[in-house]
Design a protein around this motif. Structure first.
Motif, PDB file in Angstrom:
ATOM      1  N   PRO A 177       0.910  -1.169  -0.022  1.00  0.00           N
ATOM      2  CA  PRO A 177      -0.049   0.020   0.008  1.00  0.00           C
ATOM      3  C   PRO A 177       0.832   1.417   0.149  1.00  0.00           C
ATOM      4  O   PRO A 177       1.805   1.327   0.757  1.00  0.00           O
ATOM      5  CB  PRO A 177      -0.735  -0.104   1.256  1.00  0.00           C
ATOM      6  CG  PRO A 177      -0.759  -1.470   1.937  1.00  0.00           C
ATOM      7  CD  PRO A 177       0.448  -2.090   1.112  1.00  0.00           C
TER       8      PRO A 177
ATOM      9  N   THR B  16      -8.632  -3.156  -8.463  1.00  0.00           N
ATOM     10  CA  THR B  16      -9.551  -3.855  -7.625  1.00  0.00           C
ATOM     11  C   THR B  16     -10.014  -3.121  -6.640  1.00  0.00           C
ATOM     12  O   THR B  16     -11.057  -3.015  -6.114  1.00  0.00           O
ATOM     13  CB  THR B  16      -9.361  -5.315  -7.398  1.00  0.00           C
ATOM     14  OG1 THR B  16      -7.981  -5.388  -6.929  1.00  0.00           O
ATOM     15  CG2 THR B  16      -9.387  -6.270  -8.590  1.00  0.00           C
TER      16      THR B  16
ATOM     17  N   VAL C 186     -10.980  -8.330   1.334  1.00  0.00           N
ATOM     18  CA  VAL C 186     -12.376  -8.836   1.299  1.00  0.00           C
ATOM     19  C   VAL C 186     -12.427 -10.168   0.403  1.00  0.00           C
ATOM     20  O   VAL C 186     -11.246 -10.558   0.135  1.00  0.00           O
ATOM     21  CB  VAL C 186     -13.213  -7.846   0.298  1.00  0.00           C
ATOM     22  CG1 VAL C 186     -13.193  -6.580   0.840  1.00  0.00           C
ATOM     23  CG2 VAL C 186     -12.638  -8.035  -1.343  1.00  0.00           C
TER      24      VAL C 186
ATOM     25  N   GLY D 178      -3.743  -4.513  -7.791  1.00  0.00           N
ATOM     26  CA  GLY D 178      -4.389  -4.837  -6.600  1.00  0.00           C
ATOM     27  C   GLY D 178      -4.821  -6.298  -6.763  1.00  0.00           C
ATOM     28  O   GLY D 178      -5.720  -6.782  -5.906  1.00  0.00           O
TER      29      GLY D 178
ATOM     30  N   GLN E 115      -5.769 -16.385  -5.285  1.00  0.00           N
ATOM     31  CA  GLN E 115      -6.149 -15.578  -6.403  1.00  0.00           C
ATOM     32  C   GLN E 115      -5.265 -15.840  -7.679  1.00  0.00           C
ATOM     33  O   GLN E 115      -5.852 -15.804  -8.960  1.00  0.00           O
ATOM     34  CB  GLN E 115      -6.243 -13.943  -6.008  1.00  0.00           C
ATOM     35  CG  GLN E 115      -7.544 -13.597  -5.022  1.00  0.00           C
ATOM     36  CD  GLN E 115      -7.591 -12.412  -4.619  1.00  0.00           C
ATOM     37  OE1 GLN E 115      -6.776 -11.596  -5.052  1.00  0.00           O
ATOM     38  NE2 GLN E 115      -8.019 -12.007  -3.611  1.00  0.00           N
TER      39      GLN E 115
ATOM     40  N   ARG F 146      -8.778   8.779   2.128  1.00  0.00           N
ATOM     41  CA  ARG F 146      -9.531   7.744   1.878  1.00  0.00           C
ATOM     42  C   ARG F 146      -9.942   7.091   3.288  1.00  0.00           C
ATOM     43  O   ARG F 146      -8.689   7.361   4.201  1.00  0.00           O
ATOM     44  CB  ARG F 146      -8.545   6.394   1.264  1.00  0.00           C
ATOM     45  CG  ARG F 146      -9.170   6.140  -0.250  1.00  0.00           C
ATOM     46  CD  ARG F 146      -8.186   5.379  -0.796  1.00  0.00           C
ATOM     47  NE  ARG F 146      -7.656   4.018  -0.382  1.00  0.00           N
ATOM     48  CZ  ARG F 146      -6.751   3.130  -0.872  1.00  0.00           C
ATOM     49  NH1 ARG F 146      -6.228   3.439  -2.071  1.00  0.00           N
ATOM     50  NH2 ARG F 146      -6.737   2.053  -0.326  1.00  0.00           N
TER      51      ARG F 146
ATOM     52  N   LYS G 288      -8.558  -5.271   6.086  1.00  0.00           N
ATOM     53  CA  LYS G 288      -8.479  -6.515   5.838  1.00  0.00           C
ATOM     54  C   LYS G 288      -8.945  -6.736   4.405  1.00  0.00           C
ATOM     55  O   LYS G 288      -9.621  -5.840   3.613  1.00  0.00           O
ATOM     56  CB  LYS G 288      -9.716  -7.247   6.703  1.00  0.00           C
ATOM     57  CG  LYS G 288      -9.893  -6.931   7.995  1.00  0.00           C
ATOM     58  CD  LYS G 288      -8.565  -7.558   8.633  1.00  0.00           C
ATOM     59  CE  LYS G 288      -8.722  -7.447  10.228  1.00  0.00           C
ATOM     60  NZ  LYS G 288      -7.588  -7.464  11.193  1.00  0.00           N
TER      61      LYS G 288
ATOM     62  N   ARG H  76      -4.035 -10.913  -4.991  1.00  0.00           N
ATOM     63  CA  ARG H  76      -3.584 -10.311  -3.763  1.00  0.00           C
ATOM     64  C   ARG H  76      -3.225 -11.564  -2.664  1.00  0.00           C
ATOM     65  O   ARG H  76      -2.588 -11.530  -1.712  1.00  0.00           O
ATOM     66  CB  ARG H  76      -4.433  -9.442  -2.961  1.00  0.00           C
ATOM     67  CG  ARG H  76      -3.874  -8.180  -2.607  1.00  0.00           C
ATOM     68  CD  ARG H  76      -5.161  -7.276  -2.104  1.00  0.00           C
ATOM     69  NE  ARG H  76      -4.653  -6.053  -1.598  1.00  0.00           N
ATOM     70  CZ  ARG H  76      -4.898  -4.888  -2.151  1.00  0.00           C
ATOM     71  NH1 ARG H  76      -5.201  -4.646  -3.549  1.00  0.00           N
ATOM     72  NH2 ARG H  76      -4.605  -4.030  -1.669  1.00  0.00           N
TER      73      ARG H  76
ATOM     74  N   ARG I 249      -2.870  -2.698   6.898  1.00  0.00           N
ATOM     75  CA  ARG I 249      -2.511  -3.086   5.499  1.00  0.00           C
ATOM     76  C   ARG I 249      -1.355  -3.560   5.029  1.00  0.00           C
ATOM     77  O   ARG I 249      -1.011  -4.372   4.320  1.00  0.00           O
ATOM     78  CB  ARG I 249      -3.171  -2.032   4.646  1.00  0.00           C
ATOM     79  CG  ARG I 249      -4.609  -1.778   4.507  1.00  0.00           C
ATOM     80  CD  ARG I 249      -4.929  -0.356   4.090  1.00  0.00           C
ATOM     81  NE  ARG I 249      -4.553   0.087   2.747  1.00  0.00           N
ATOM     82  CZ  ARG I 249      -4.343   1.307   2.492  1.00  0.00           C
ATOM     83  NH1 ARG I 249      -4.611   2.407   3.558  1.00  0.00           N
ATOM     84  NH2 ARG I 249      -3.945   1.700   1.488  1.00  0.00           N
TER      85      ARG I 249
ATOM     86  N   ARG J 234     -14.366   0.025  -4.049  1.00  0.00           N
ATOM     87  CA  ARG J 234     -14.628   1.471  -3.429  1.00  0.00           C
ATOM     88  C   ARG J 234     -16.041   1.838  -4.203  1.00  0.00           C
ATOM     89  O   ARG J 234     -16.921   2.356  -3.565  1.00  0.00           O
ATOM     90  CB  ARG J 234     -13.676   2.432  -3.543  1.00  0.00           C
ATOM     91  CG  ARG J 234     -12.674   2.551  -2.216  1.00  0.00           C
ATOM     92  CD  ARG J 234     -11.641   3.580  -2.461  1.00  0.00           C
ATOM     93  NE  ARG J 234     -10.602   3.332  -3.472  1.00  0.00           N
ATOM     94  CZ  ARG J 234      -9.679   2.529  -3.401  1.00  0.00           C
ATOM     95  NH1 ARG J 234      -9.364   1.915  -2.478  1.00  0.00           N
ATOM     96  NH2 ARG J 234      -8.691   2.360  -4.459  1.00  0.00           N
TER      97      ARG J 234
ATOM     98  N   LYS K 291       1.422   1.908  -6.957  1.00  0.00           N
ATOM     99  CA  LYS K 291       0.757   0.927  -8.156  1.00  0.00           C
ATOM    100  C   LYS K 291      -0.159   1.472  -9.227  1.00  0.00           C
ATOM    101  O   LYS K 291      -0.089   1.543 -10.281  1.00  0.00           O
ATOM    102  CB  LYS K 291      -0.028  -0.331  -7.298  1.00  0.00           C
ATOM    103  CG  LYS K 291       0.788  -1.287  -6.713  1.00  0.00           C
ATOM    104  CD  LYS K 291       0.282  -2.296  -6.059  1.00  0.00           C
ATOM    105  CE  LYS K 291      -1.135  -1.924  -5.124  1.00  0.00           C
ATOM    106  NZ  LYS K 291      -0.683  -1.596  -4.027  1.00  0.00           N
TER     107      LYS K 291
HETATM  108  P1  ADP Z   1      -3.914  -0.353  -1.286  1.00  0.00           P
HETATM  109  O1  ADP Z   1      -3.653   0.786  -1.203  1.00  0.00           O
HETATM  110  O2  ADP Z   1      -3.837  -1.016   0.263  1.00  0.00           O
HETATM  111  O3  ADP Z   1      -3.003  -1.234  -2.228  1.00  0.00           O
HETATM  112  P2  ADP Z   1      -6.314  -0.846  -2.839  1.00  0.00           P
HETATM  113  O4  ADP Z   1      -6.888   0.379  -2.964  1.00  0.00           O
HETATM  114  O5  ADP Z   1      -5.741  -1.720  -3.751  1.00  0.00           O
HETATM  115  O6  ADP Z   1      -5.526  -0.758  -1.684  1.00  0.00           O
HETATM  116  O7  ADP Z   1      -7.727  -1.774  -1.980  1.00  0.00           O
HETATM  117  C1  ADP Z   1      -8.378  -1.048  -0.966  1.00  0.00           C
HETATM  118  C2  ADP Z   1      -8.934  -2.149  -0.310  1.00  0.00           C
HETATM  119  O8  ADP Z   1      -9.724  -3.215  -1.514  1.00  0.00           O
HETATM  120  C3  ADP Z   1      -8.006  -3.384   0.136  1.00  0.00           C
HETATM  121  O9  ADP Z   1      -7.607  -3.130   1.537  1.00  0.00           O
HETATM  122  C4  ADP Z   1      -8.795  -4.671   0.324  1.00  0.00           C
HETATM  123  O10 ADP Z   1      -9.743  -4.602   1.347  1.00  0.00           O
HETATM  124  C5  ADP Z   1      -9.735  -4.554  -1.024  1.00  0.00           C
HETATM  125  N1  ADP Z   1      -9.213  -5.328  -2.026  1.00  0.00           N
HETATM  126  C6  ADP Z   1      -8.640  -4.845  -3.251  1.00  0.00           C
HETATM  127  N2  ADP Z   1      -8.286  -5.645  -4.009  1.00  0.00           N
HETATM  128  C7  ADP Z   1      -8.459  -6.816  -3.454  1.00  0.00           C
HETATM  129  C8  ADP Z   1      -8.305  -8.187  -3.525  1.00  0.00           C
HETATM  130  N3  ADP Z   1      -7.556  -8.426  -4.816  1.00  0.00           N
HETATM  131  N4  ADP Z   1      -8.426  -8.962  -2.803  1.00  0.00           N
HETATM  132  C9  ADP Z   1      -8.970  -8.732  -1.628  1.00  0.00           C
HETATM  133  N5  ADP Z   1      -9.381  -7.462  -1.201  1.00  0.00           N
HETATM  134  C10 ADP Z   1      -8.894  -6.563  -2.030  1.00  0.00           C
END
Ligand code: ADP
Length: 300
Positions: free
Chosen positions: A78, A100, A128, A156, A163, A237, A126, A159, A248, A105, A82
């Protein structure tokens, strides 16, 4: 919490097959999607992957890179950037940038019980459930396919190793770019992130200046400030608080670092250490990707 306990149970082989089928459905012929949305129909993985390959290579693309099928993935902690680099490459290569996190969101902005349960997970840093994320990604890929999109840059996803296995079973990812940034900068970048609530543009108010030492040089990342139009509309956010960013990062190390290993073993991983802000990093990234000679690279 009951929700997270139930949602985080490990995926069994049957569950993985079901998710694969769901993802394949969106990647293969569009007529299959109109036949209903049940998850239990039997789909031949190899045939679906072949259909995907065929449909991507014949789809129109306005990019000078037409004919090259990009199926790229961005990995990284995070706050690493990216989204920034994936979206620049997406403009340069003429392939969609699919994040993703953005899909999640968008979904959370709707009302309903599922949305509030998922919000609880996201706002606590966490992941999802795989089922939910595969379903969102499938819908997005299907919509893109209907518009004639060719290839993608995923940000994203994947993860978790589950997956990654599912994705590997349905399509051929050609490159995984693993962005790295010194840990001191990650938290500051997340805390400094601002988004224009009107146009969605991303900015960063943090000025990162890490002193050099014998082991590493100084790192300077100037703030990326908004233009006057966006200034009064900036929001953060909900998951960019110190406590949640630390969670995270912990989850990334536990769940996503093994994904780096997964792709390394398959010879697909490109490690890229960001030397600083965009002006320094972008040309170096293009060089690492052998894209530096393209005229459009400079302006992307
Ligand atoms: P980050 O800045 O932590 O990389 P993202 O914007 O990519 O955050 O994702 C925000 C949130 O959306 C994650 O913390 C998670 O809860 C959910 N999320 C996004 N992509 C995935 C994924 N591939 N699997 C599970 N949860 C995801």
């Amino acid at each position: 919490m009951a929700v997270s306990h139930r949602l985080f149970r490990p995926a069994t082989t049957t569950v993985k097959k079901t998710f694969s089928s769901f993802l394949i459905r969106s990647l293969s012929s569009s007529s299959s999607s109109s036949s209903g949305s049940s998850l239990d129909s039997k789909i031949d993985l190899e045939e679906a992957a072949a259909q995907l390959e065929k449909s991507s290579s014949t789809s129109p693309s306005p990019s000078p890179y037409k004919g090259r099928n990009f199926h790229w993935v961005f990995l990284g902690c995070p706050g690493v950037g990216k989204g920034t680099y994936a979206s620049r490459l997406s403009s340069l290569l003429g392939v969609p940038h699919i994040a993703t996190g953005d899909l999640v969101r968008e979904e959370l902005s709707s009302s309903g019980l599922l949305s509030s349960q998922l919000k609880e997970l996201v706002n606590h840093g966490k992941l999802v459930p795989d089922e939910f994320i595969i379903s969102l990604l499938s819908k997005r890929l299907q919509a893109g396919k209907e518009k004639g999109e060719s290839g993608y840059i995923l940000d994203g996803f994947p993860r978790t190793v589950t997956q990654a296995e599912i994705l590997e079973g349905v399509t051929n990812i050609d490159l995984v770019i693993n962005l790295k940034l010194r840990e001191e900068a990650l938290l500051a970048k997340c805390l400094g992130r601002r988004i224009c609530s009107e146009c969605g543009a991303n900015y960063n108010v943090a000025c990162i200046d890490i002193k050099g030492d014998d082991d590493s040089p100084r790192m300077y990342m100037p703030p990326l400030l908004p233009p006057p139009d966006c200034e009064s509309k900036l929001i953060s956010r909900a998951d960019d608080t110190e406590e949640v960013v630390k969670e995270r990062l912990r989850i990334y190390n536990k769940m996503t670092q093994p994904v780096e290993e997964f792709y390394k073993k398959r010879g697909k991983l490109l490690e890229f250490e960001l030397p600083g802000g965009i002006p320094e990093s972008w040309p170096r990234l293009l060089r690492a990707l052998h894209l530096e000679n393209d005229k459009q690279s400079a302006i992307a």
